[in-house]
Structures are given as structure tokens and as C-alpha cells.
Design a protein around this motif. Sequence first.
Motif, short mmCIF file in Angstrom:
data_model
loop_
_atom_site.label_atom_id
_atom_site.label_comp_id
_atom_site.label_asym_id
_atom_site.label_seq_id
_atom_site.Cartn_x
_atom_site.Cartn_y
_atom_site.Cartn_z
N THR A 52 -0.45 31.57 6.85
CA THR A 52 -0.82 32.98 6.72
C THR A 52 -2.19 33.22 7.34
O THR A 52 -2.42 34.21 8.03
CB THR A 52 -0.85 33.38 5.23
N GLN A 86 7.57 40.76 10.16
CA GLN A 86 6.75 39.70 9.59
C GLN A 86 6.79 38.47 10.50
O GLN A 86 7.54 38.41 11.47
CB GLN A 86 7.25 39.34 8.19
N THR A 87 6.00 37.48 10.16
CA THR A 87 5.98 36.25 10.96
C THR A 87 7.34 35.57 10.94
O THR A 87 7.74 34.94 11.92
CB THR A 87 4.89 35.30 10.44
N LYS A 129 -0.21 36.07 8.99
CA LYS A 129 -0.34 37.40 8.38
C LYS A 129 -0.30 38.51 9.44
O LYS A 129 0.04 39.66 9.13
CB LYS A 129 -1.64 37.48 7.59
N LYS A 148 -8.40 37.55 -0.89
CA LYS A 148 -7.03 37.70 -1.39
C LYS A 148 -7.02 38.68 -2.56
O LYS A 148 -7.56 39.78 -2.45
CB LYS A 148 -6.44 36.34 -1.75
N SER A 195 2.75 27.49 7.09
CA SER A 195 4.09 28.00 7.35
C SER A 195 4.37 28.25 8.82
O SER A 195 5.50 28.04 9.29
CB SER A 195 4.30 29.30 6.55
#
Length: 484
Positions: free
Chosen positions: A254, A354-355, A325, A196, A433
Motif C-alpha cells: 500500500t 484499485q491496485t 494506494k 493512517k 502486496s
Amino acid sequence: MSTTMNGGQQSVDAGMVNGYLPTVNGESRWEEQFLPIPLRIDDKIRAQKIEARLSKLVLCGATLRQVTDVFESEIEAGLRQKPSSLQMENTYVPELTDGTEEGSFLALDLGGTKFRVLLLELKAGKVMRDMVKLYEISEKLRLGPGEELFDFLAECVQDFVCSEGIENGKFSLGFTFSFPMRQHSISSGELITWTKSFNCSGMEGVDVAALLQRFLTARGLDITVRVLLNDTTGTLIAGAYLDRSVGIGVILGTGSNGCYMERACRVLHWERSHELVEDVCIDIEWGAFGDNGCLDFLRTEFDDEVDSKSLLVNSFTFEKYIGGKYLGDLVSSALGVLARDGLFPAEPAFGYLQTAHVSMFEKENCSSEVSGTLQALRDATGGCSALSNQDALVAQHVAHLISNRAAQLVSVCVATLVRRMGRARVAVAVDGSVFKHHPRIAPLMDKYVALLAPGRPFTVLGAEDGSGKGSALAAAVAARLAAS
């Protein structure tokens, strides 16, 4: 919560081949149950060409069996400390909550720019009160000397207990450290690599739990670091608080990872006495599954493009098939290929989708809507005026293929673990998520795990905040075991 009990399987077990069920309810072939919803647009010829161009995203039952076989082989190799793309890390967590935990426990959650400190009060195993405070970690701390970062973490803990008026209390603490590490006990482990936005120096060979303990003690705090774990193990423990039959933890956000309770006798990596341990939590680290090439038969040109444009090329292979991601980038890549083949009006800007867009495409697909999808496509293509409702249906279909494949691959892992554990019933705790917000992932997992683990009752349940509540519960379990 969604539950699958695989009822009625016993009457057809005799027809099983290699543990798999060839037919479902005596009607459709087992293989056919894995096929995604077909593309339905007015132009049938265009639909056929699109389906053919995207055919490698469709995984049949035979391919999923092959993935299962590879996953099982990599599990065994990892447990035996042989070359494997699965880390199969021994977390040394031997038990989950049993409902007798009592007292107040602290938890720390380090995994991003927001650092959390939590307090959990338990009575007869039930959460009576929980408090949380967030602290911002500056870029200077994330990229500076490791000791400065850990001194800051201890400073945050001191600020938290002082703000709660409990600075003179005695506490057990669970430390969620969501970075790859090599554990030596339930409360010690070394960082393998920063990920990260972190890259602190001076951490080679350093026990991160011991380093935190040193700075806590230096501040005069009577706090003992009882447990060092990652968010996946925390999800397992948080799930066990909700359902005692939980034996598997999954992160589907993610990124993605899984852990499960393994028989201690199957695990070779031990650095502590374990004669009385029957089961132990194993952190699989399945995001890297396939990094050694064992899943190359799954790769498509879309996966190749997403990998080549990622920050960590040729790594986290499995995560790039299923992690939030990457799902939006996979959709962009596939639509880009269709555009270059003249099957889609314009190529989306890579990185725009994006997702959250993927979830929205799927949600609208379920409800026969296209307005949000069409607007997102126009934004992603710089306002292309040629986009139509039919094109929105094509984009929704691409999102469905990629989502379906992700659900299938996660289900392969879960089903393999359910079968491996051999319990009367296994509950699977999931956080992240993608699991929470994607409209199809949870029901697809129910469907595919049932197909891949016939006759094995299971439950898939959402277990939020494993990195926080799960960490505090882990500290409570460790404190109970230390006192016994």
C-alpha cells in the motif's frame, strides 16, 4: 524467489560510462532496455496519439540516471543530518540473525486496526514454532489518549501469554511500531506523527517503547522490550533469516519504504556508544523522497491530480509514484485525460480502480485476455456500452506504463543501495502486496536493477511477515547481543 547474477559483465566493464553500461549483450542500446511494451491496437493513428499523450509516463535511462544522482545526494545529506527529503533514521540494529539464536521471543505488530501478538520459538536459529493472535483496536482507542492505547496493548499481551499458559515466563520482545519515529537506541524512540487511522493525544516527546514497558511491568509481566522497529526493518531481518546475504529490506505494498545496512562510520546520528559497531541498519523512509521538490522533473499532470485528491497533499511524493494506494488512481487519472481528449470512450470514476485492478489488467495483458479488464472498465464508468476490446487494450497499456514506471523507480533505489554497499553479493528482501500480487513487478525489478547496477550480483527475494516474524527475530538478535 528471483535471482539476478549479472554474469558476464566483467568483459565489458571497460565500456562503462560513469559506472553505467551503454550496451547489453552488444545488441540493444542500454537506453532502449527501459522502454515499456508499445500499445498495439488496430487504429494506428489513435495509438500514436495515445502514446504521445502519455509520453511523460515513459522514463528513459537518462532520466533514471538523474533520479539516481538525486537519490544519492539526498542519502548523503540525510546521513550528514543536513536538509534532505530522506529521513535516513538510525535504527541502531547492528547485526542480523547469525543462526545461533535460541529461545522463545514475543513480538507485537502495531500499524493498523488489527494488532498482532506473536510467539516465536527458535532452536539453533531455526523457527520451531510460531503462534499469533489478532486483536481489534477500536476507533475510540485509535483517537483517544495515548496511554489508554498502550495500556490496551499490554492487556492484549497479558491475554496472549495467559491463553498460551506462559504468563510466568521471561521473554524478550520486539515491538513493530509502523509510524514515523525518531529513534534514540535499538529499544527507544519517539513518535514523529501518527498516520493512517490513528491520532492519539498526549504522545508528544514520549518514548513509545518505554511507555509499553511501563504498562507491561504494571501487569506483573516479566517481558523486556528489546527492539523497537518498523515493518521495513523487520522485513530486512526476516529476509536475513532466509538468506544470510540480505542487506536491503523493501516494502512495496500500500505504501513503500526501504532500509539497508550502512557502514557505521558514515552515520552521524548516534546517541549511544558505537565504537564496536561496523554496520547499522538505516531506515530511509523513501516514501517522502521528493517532498522538497528534488523530483519535480518527474511529475506529470496525472501525478498532480492524484496528489491533489489525496489525504496528505504535497507529501509522500515518491510513494505516490509507486505505492499500491495510488496506482489505481493514476490509471483512472490517465484514462480520464484520454477520455477528455476524445481518445477513450468514458472517464472512470476516480477512486474506483484499485491496485488489484492494475494487477489484473497487467495479468490479462500478459495472457492476451481482456474480459476482466472490460468488465472493470464498465463498472468504473457506470456501465458505458461504448467500451470495446480495443479500449480494454488501451487501459491495459496505461496500467503497464504506470507499473513500469513504478518498477523503474523502485529499482533505482535498490540499485543505488546495491552499488553503495559494494558487497560480493547483496540479497534484497521484499514484502508487500504489490510485490506479491502484481505479475510484472518482480521480473521488472530484476531487469532494471541489473541495468542500473551492472557487475553487481544481487538477489531479489520475497520475505513475508517482517512486521511479525522479523520483529521476533530482531528481539532474538538483541537478546543475543545483550548476553555477549
